[in-house]
Design a protein around this motif. Sequence first.
Motif, PDB file in Angstrom:
ATOM      1  N   ASN A   1       0.827  -1.214   0.000  1.00 15.61           N
ATOM      2  CA  ASN A   1       0.000   0.000   0.000  1.00 15.61           C
ATOM      3  C   ASN A   1       0.852   1.252   0.000  1.00 15.61           C
ATOM      4  O   ASN A   1       0.568   2.210  -0.716  1.00 15.61           O
ATOM      5  CB  ASN A   1      -0.933   0.033   1.213  1.00 15.61           C
TER       6      ASN A   1
ATOM      7  N   LYS B   1      -8.603   1.854  -5.739  1.00 10.72           N
ATOM      8  CA  LYS B   1      -7.712   1.612  -6.883  1.00 10.72           C
ATOM      9  C   LYS B   1      -8.417   0.960  -8.055  1.00 10.72           C
ATOM     10  O   LYS B   1      -7.763   0.451  -8.967  1.00 10.72           O
ATOM     11  CB  LYS B   1      -6.544   0.738  -6.426  1.00 10.72           C
TER      12      LYS B   1
ATOM     13  N   GLY C   1      -6.395  -6.091   1.358  1.00 11.91           N
ATOM     14  CA  GLY C   1      -5.156  -5.921   2.137  1.00 11.91           C
ATOM     15  C   GLY C   1      -5.392  -5.452   3.564  1.00 11.91           C
ATOM     16  O   GLY C   1      -4.999  -6.112   4.530  1.00 11.91           O
TER      17      GLY C   1
HETATM   18 MG    MG Z   1      -3.481  -3.126  -0.649  1.00 13.24          MG
END
Ligand code: MG
Length: 562
Positions: free
Chosen positions: A462, A512, A520
């Motif tokens: 990230n 994203k 995540g």
């Molecule tokens: Mg991520």
Amino acid sequence: MKSETQHYEKLRRNIVGILAVVALAPVLLLAAVNYAEFQASFTAETQAPFVSMVGKGKNSFELFLAERSSTVSLIASAYSFEELSTPQTLRHIFQAMQSEFTGFTDVAVISDEGILVAYAGPGQHLQKELMGKDYSQQEWFHKVQAQNRYVSEVIEGYRQYPHVLIAVQRHSPDGRSWVVRAAIDTTPFSRLVADMSLEPGSDAFLVNRSGVLQTDSVNYGKTLGQFPLAVPPPSYEASITKALDEQGNAILMAYSYLRNADYVLIATKPARNMLQSWLLLRTDILLIFLGGALCIYYVAAKSVDKLISRLRESDLKRDQAFSQMEHAQKLSSIGRMAAGVAHEINNPLAIINEKAGLMHDLLSLAEDFPRKEQFLRQIEAIHSAVARCRDITHRMLGFARRMEVKIESLDINEMLEETLLFFKKEAQHRNVRIVEELEPALPKIRGDRGQLQQVILNVLNNALAAVGENGQVSISTMQKDTNTIAMCIKDNGCGMSEETKQHIFEPFYTTKGNEGTGLGMSIIYGIIQRHHGEIAVESELGKGTLLTICLPISNTLQEEQA
Ligand code: MG
Ligand code: ADP
């Protein structure tokens, strides 16, 4: 937030108000009662001596006048008119009067027609002039005829010094009547005033009913001058009133009317004298009250402040706990659902994979199949899509704790270094600086290697995604307290909006688009929870993000679970 602050402020005001009122009311009441009582007793105590002094003075004056008029009365009744009108006898009597009582200055006998028939006194040379003088038209003569006994006001007359006339009328059994009149000097009056032993600043004197001074006064002039203030209303008991003197100063005036003459004995003194000590006491009472009130208010305000801030804190904690619980519940239900979905999808995925493999094999064997190469490429695409799906379902299952857990002693620094190796190349390529500040003496912690590695991986992923070109990612570790270590990952990348911050731990939340899975952070959250750690996010849009992960060193509970 603002209305919440207002709510606490209002609560604070109300409690302080109620406390202050409840605590202050008795104090106020007490102060008021004290004040009134003190004032009353103080006034009584300070005024009483002044009043009684005037009472005593008045008695002395009455006694003085009574003695003299009794003497005159005695003479009038003890002697016959003939005896009294004989100058020789009268002179004799006068001498006796003078030797027995001070103050007699002359004596005269007047017939009931008002004609002076005999006289004894210092003005013997006036004898001839006075003889036969007619008093029948004079006021005092009318008064003595009406009342039998008469005490005049102070007069100067032809004698040229202040004196008082005492006249007594006598009726003989044969119907005749006559008047004996004596003059007395008023100098003894000042002695009587002096005997009253006045305090400094005070004044005492006699006035007649119309306010003409009958004795000298310290403040208001000589005998026969006019007393400038109003004569108080009749009272034969010593009384007290307040008045303003000519300069407008408040004075206390104790006074009493005399019973046997038309005199008023007045004593004055400045009210200030008497009030000064009362004022001092009053200031004390007020100061004590104000001090007490301030103390009460201060203590009330302080303790309520403390109370309110505690309340606020615990409200905040409760809210946080609620939202955390809500969050955890949400995550766990989504996680379970995700696990179910992943499980369900894995079977068709396996079939697709198998069928695609079969198709591939069949195609490879068929030599004359048109567009064979194109089909093989499509099948390859199916394979990679399936692999990607599997990867996702695998992660989803990981998120839902469907993976095995093995607790061991771990060196977080070492794991960080290890994981960073994967990123070094990409970082170099994109010109991202990676700064490491690892605490060399970091204690080992107990946890699951695979899971914590995933945490590190996701976090670094990230951070690197956030910084883009030419950014910087700093990684540091430290021991926070005896049983906690912390790992901070800071980047100067795109940062997060408030909205994003609220949702980052939710599975499938991503900013994203197709590039991200949104898994995540939710995986990190689950793992950290399971390790009894904490995760905190500070982020500002456009500035960067700081992720702090705290983990306990000894993790007994975790081992029991595992
Ligand atoms: Mg991520
Ligand atoms: P993904 O990375 O697949 O989008 P994550 O759960 O890892 O999913 O992250 C969720 C979202 O949190 C990301 O889409 C991103 O918006 C935000 N986020 C996470 N870490 C950072 C970071 N270091 N800087 C900025 N945004 C971040």
